[in-house]
Design a protein around this motif. Structure first.
Motif, PDB file in Angstrom:
ATOM      1  N   GLY A  50       0.748  -1.191  -0.048  1.00  0.00           N
ATOM      2  CA  GLY A  50      -0.116  -0.014  -0.096  1.00  0.00           C
ATOM      3  C   GLY A  50       0.919   1.254   0.018  1.00  0.00           C
ATOM      4  N   LEU A  51       2.116   1.167  -0.128  1.00  0.00           N
ATOM      5  CA  LEU A  51       3.032   2.355  -0.088  1.00  0.00           C
ATOM      6  C   LEU A  51       2.925   3.307  -1.361  1.00  0.00           C
ATOM      7  CD1 LEU A  51       6.295   1.146   1.824  1.00  0.00           C
ATOM      8  CD2 LEU A  51       4.306   2.413   2.874  1.00  0.00           C
ATOM      9  N   PRO A  52       2.704   4.299  -1.393  1.00  0.00           N
ATOM     10  CA  PRO A  52       2.882   5.087  -2.767  1.00  0.00           C
ATOM     11  C   PRO A  52       3.936   4.829  -3.388  1.00  0.00           C
ATOM     12  CG  PRO A  52       3.433   6.726  -0.811  1.00  0.00           C
ATOM     13  CD  PRO A  52       3.200   5.368  -0.196  1.00  0.00           C
ATOM     14  N   GLN A  53       5.197   4.451  -3.219  1.00  0.00           N
ATOM     15  CA  GLN A  53       6.402   3.867  -4.084  1.00  0.00           C
ATOM     16  C   GLN A  53       5.671   2.877  -4.894  1.00  0.00           C
ATOM     17  OE1 GLN A  53       6.632   4.688  -0.789  1.00  0.00           O
ATOM     18  NE2 GLN A  53       8.508   5.786  -0.246  1.00  0.00           N
ATOM     19  N   MET A  54       5.131   2.049  -4.188  1.00  0.00           N
ATOM     20  CA  MET A  54       4.771   0.808  -5.071  1.00  0.00           C
ATOM     21  C   MET A  54       4.034   1.072  -6.040  1.00  0.00           C
ATOM     22  SD  MET A  54       6.168  -2.171  -4.055  1.00  0.00           S
ATOM     23  CE  MET A  54       5.074  -3.135  -5.155  1.00  0.00           C
ATOM     24  N   ALA A  55       3.294   2.225  -6.146  1.00  0.00           N
ATOM     25  CA  ALA A  55       2.441   2.293  -7.253  1.00  0.00           C
ATOM     26  C   ALA A  55       3.054   3.120  -8.573  1.00  0.00           C
ATOM     27  CB  ALA A  55       1.566   3.779  -6.687  1.00  0.00           C
ATOM     28  N   GLU A  56       4.448   3.485  -8.261  1.00  0.00           N
ATOM     29  CA  GLU A  56       5.440   3.822  -9.304  1.00  0.00           C
ATOM     30  C   GLU A  56       6.020   2.625 -10.106  1.00  0.00           C
ATOM     31  OE1 GLU A  56       6.710   8.230  -7.307  1.00  0.00           O
ATOM     32  OE2 GLU A  56       8.202   6.548  -7.872  1.00  0.00           O
ATOM     33  N   VAL A  57       5.903   1.397  -9.688  1.00  0.00           N
ATOM     34  CA  VAL A  57       7.011   0.332  -9.949  1.00  0.00           C
ATOM     35  C   VAL A  57       6.320  -0.125 -11.226  1.00  0.00           C
ATOM     36  CG1 VAL A  57       8.026  -1.886  -9.460  1.00  0.00           C
ATOM     37  CG2 VAL A  57       7.872  -0.040  -7.864  1.00  0.00           C
ATOM     38  N   GLU A  58       7.301  -0.554 -12.126  1.00  0.00           N
ATOM     39  CA  GLU A  58       7.018  -0.970 -13.470  1.00  0.00           C
ATOM     40  C   GLU A  58       7.441  -2.285 -13.567  1.00  0.00           C
ATOM     41  OE1 GLU A  58       6.490   3.219 -16.065  1.00  0.00           O
ATOM     42  OE2 GLU A  58       8.749   2.095 -15.798  1.00  0.00           O
ATOM     43  N   ARG A  59       8.797  -2.529 -12.941  1.00  0.00           N
ATOM     44  CA  ARG A  59       9.269  -3.888 -13.023  1.00  0.00           C
ATOM     45  C   ARG A  59       9.994  -4.093 -11.714  1.00  0.00           C
ATOM     46  NH1 ARG A  59      13.495  -5.123 -17.489  1.00  0.00           N
ATOM     47  NH2 ARG A  59      12.088  -6.558 -17.975  1.00  0.00           N
ATOM     48  N   PHE A  60       9.388  -5.254 -11.184  1.00  0.00           N
ATOM     49  CA  PHE A  60       9.392  -5.771  -9.682  1.00  0.00           C
ATOM     50  C   PHE A  60      10.029  -6.973  -9.670  1.00  0.00           C
ATOM     51  CE2 PHE A  60       7.810  -7.704  -5.828  1.00  0.00           C
ATOM     52  CZ  PHE A  60       8.410  -6.736  -4.849  1.00  0.00           C
ATOM     53  N   LEU A  61      11.193  -7.044  -8.922  1.00  0.00           N
ATOM     54  CA  LEU A  61      11.881  -8.468  -8.459  1.00  0.00           C
ATOM     55  C   LEU A  61      11.887  -8.655  -7.012  1.00  0.00           C
ATOM     56  CD1 LEU A  61      13.391  -7.127 -11.244  1.00  0.00           C
ATOM     57  CD2 LEU A  61      13.692  -9.653 -11.278  1.00  0.00           C
ATOM     58  N   THR A  62      11.826  -9.914  -6.749  1.00  0.00           N
ATOM     59  CA  THR A  62      12.205 -10.348  -5.475  1.00  0.00           C
ATOM     60  C   THR A  62      12.827 -11.753  -5.375  1.00  0.00           C
ATOM     61  OG1 THR A  62      11.340 -10.409  -3.109  1.00  0.00           O
ATOM     62  CG2 THR A  62       9.832 -11.289  -4.849  1.00  0.00           C
ATOM     63  N   LEU A  63      13.283 -12.239  -4.273  1.00  0.00           N
ATOM     64  CA  LEU A  63      14.142 -13.535  -4.112  1.00  0.00           C
ATOM     65  C   LEU A  63      14.038 -13.971  -2.652  1.00  0.00           C
ATOM     66  CD1 LEU A  63      16.786 -12.941  -2.594  1.00  0.00           C
ATOM     67  CD2 LEU A  63      17.556 -11.820  -4.882  1.00  0.00           C
ATOM     68  N   HIS A  64      14.339 -15.418  -3.051  1.00  0.00           N
ATOM     69  CA  HIS A  64      14.639 -16.157  -1.614  1.00  0.00           C
ATOM     70  C   HIS A  64      15.729 -17.036  -1.898  1.00  0.00           C
ATOM     71  CE1 HIS A  64      13.916 -18.090   2.189  1.00  0.00           C
ATOM     72  NE2 HIS A  64      12.365 -17.326   2.167  1.00  0.00           N
ATOM     73  N   LEU A  65      16.511 -16.954  -0.578  1.00  0.00           N
ATOM     74  CA  LEU A  65      17.674 -17.998  -0.751  1.00  0.00           C
ATOM     75  C   LEU A  65      17.483 -19.401  -0.218  1.00  0.00           C
ATOM     76  CD1 LEU A  65      20.236 -15.667   0.549  1.00  0.00           C
ATOM     77  CD2 LEU A  65      20.523 -16.686  -1.448  1.00  0.00           C
ATOM     78  N   GLY A  66      18.034 -20.361  -0.811  1.00  0.00           N
ATOM     79  CA  GLY A  66      17.641 -21.911  -0.251  1.00  0.00           C
ATOM     80  C   GLY A  66      16.218 -22.478  -0.679  1.00  0.00           C
ATOM     81  N   ILE A  67      15.484 -22.926   0.107  1.00  0.00           N
ATOM     82  CA  ILE A  67      14.477 -23.446  -0.270  1.00  0.00           C
ATOM     83  C   ILE A  67      14.428 -24.851  -0.890  1.00  0.00           C
ATOM     84  CG2 ILE A  67      12.188 -23.106  -1.468  1.00  0.00           C
ATOM     85  CD1 ILE A  67      12.512 -21.165   0.605  1.00  0.00           C
TER      86      ILE A  67
END
Length: 437
Positions: free
Chosen positions: A200-217
């Protein structure tokens, strides 16, 4: 098992290893990441990022599932002791407003078009006591947790290290790229509150390309560029009955304990769903009553999960019927509230495939690459992926697979630090390929 080649940038690896080990020593529980946040703010501002934290970041939003008052008090006092009472970052974080967003524009942004990237790195730890066995590398090499009963047992110290490493490199190369990057250092992934709030943050409303990650799994070397996670709903339940003497007047009681036990049995007997993976578990059960009293109050926490949101909703509705039935059979009442939620949402195929191509560009062997994978656990980055995709952007979740010692959420958890370097190089190349002139 295919082997991971060493990260080719040895200077980067030395830097990342030192950073990761420093944060591994100071784990903090969800919504109490005061020391971690302040240290991140300090470095990111020094790098030239515009940093939003605390009250200014949260605005009117409130942490949905904060810890108890004493846990929070201890964490804040510890951060004050380390950083000093006059630290400029801590006061605004009071009330569990931890985490931050750091923003940087490339120097060419004013004259060259460029996308807005978003990178999310979770920062919280777990209530796990770290192993002191000689075979456990953090203990053997002197960087085990200094906070009793708390440990980075899921790799979040590595995630935030990749974030800092990427921030350092993009700040150093700022003159050569356009566009904008937002770094979301998110609290409270382990209790599934931070992702929903940060979405819900205003910065998220600007994002066009989004990446996240997790180690291990996956407990082996693997680069998965289209990872999805199962949805989950976690609930706190209270059964209210009527107390009476178990020997003298059992007929006058309404047994909340019996109702709760029948409910738990019923939850585990729920039919699973043929359309995909489904799960149910009861992880906490409290009946604080004397042995000779018909129990008048019982509390427990349970969760249901599903391969997607629809299956999870099916399980949640079925669980509600079980609770109502157990209460009616025993003449008691019950109430339920959501403790946490994890959303499942599909990734962008185009961006996932771009990640795979980029992985080959930086020298990762094709034998380590894997396309899609459904993780039989939950991750609140799903809310962020959903937010970006619904506003027309692209988003994907990566797994940087590595052997993980005794497993996630375990006192012997660890990962291969070489993955830190590869994670930084991969994300950096994605930005430069999209924005560099």
């Amino acid at each position: 098992m295919a082997l991971l080649p060493p990260c080719p940038d040895t200077a980067l690896m030395r830097e990342l290893s030192e950073t990761r080990r420093g944060f591994h020593r100071i784990p903090e529980l969800s919504w109490t990441e005061y020391l971690t946040t302040a240290r991140l703010c300090t470095e990111l501002e020094a790098l030239g990022f515009a940093v939003a934290w605390g009250q200014a970041l949260y605005g009117t939003q409130q942490p949905p599932n904060p810890p108890d008052v004493e846990t929070d008090r201890i964490a804040y006092a510890r951060a004050e002791q380390v950083l000093g009472v006059g630290n400029r970052y801590l006061p605004s974080m009071q009330g569990n407003r931890t985490g931050l967003v750091a923003t940087l524009e490339g120097s060419l942004a004013a004259t060259e078009p460029g996308p807005v990237f978003g990178f999310r790195f979770d920062i919280d730890a777990l209530p796990v006591t770290e192993s002191q066995d000689a075979e456990h590398q953090p203990a053997a090499e002197g960087f085990a947790s200094e906070h009793a009963g708390i440990m980075h047992a899921c790799g979040h110290d590595g995630h935030l290290t990749i974030g800092l490493g990427l921030a350092r490199r993009l700040a150093a190369s700022r003159a050569r790229w356009a566009g904008k990057v937002h770094f979301f250092f998110q609290p409270a992934e382990e209790v599934a509150g931070g992702g929903l709030l940060f979405a819900g943050l205003p910065q998220m409303a600007e994002v066009e390309r989004f990446l996240t990650l997790h180690l291990g799994i996956v407990d082996r070397y693997r680069i998965i560029f289209d990872a999805t996670w199962i949805a989950a709903r976690i609930y706190d339940v209270v059964f209210h009955g009527r107390a009476s003497h178990a020997g003298n007047a059992p007929q006058d009681g309404r047994n909340a304990l019996l109702a709760a036990c029948q409910a738990v049995q019923g939850l585990y007997a729920l039919p699973r769903h043929s359309a995909g993976m489904s799960r149910v578990n009861v992880g906490r059960f409290v009946s604080d009553n004397a042995h000779n009293v018909i129990a008048d109050e019982v509390r427990f926490r349970y969760e249901v999960r599903g391969a997607d949101n629809e299956i999870c909703d099916f399980m949640a509705a079925a669980a509600e019927q079980v609770l109502e039935g157990a209460a009616r059979m025993n003449g008691v009442t019950w109430e339920r509230q959501v403790f946490a939620e994890f959303s499942s949402y599909p990734n962008s195929r185009a961006l996932a495939e771009e990640v795979a191509v980029t992985a080959l560009e930086i020298g990762l062997p094709e034998a380590l690459l894997q396309d899609s994978f459904l993780v039989s656990a939950s991750e609140d980055a799903g809310f962020l992926i959903q937010k970006v995709r619904e506003q027309g952007g692209e988003a994907t979740h990566l797994i940087l697979g590595s052997p993980v010692g005794g497993g996630h959420h375990c006192g012997t958890f660890d990962f291969d630090e070489q993955m830190l370097g590869w994670g930084v190089l991969l994300f950096e190349r994605l930005v430069l390929n999209s924005t560099q002139t």
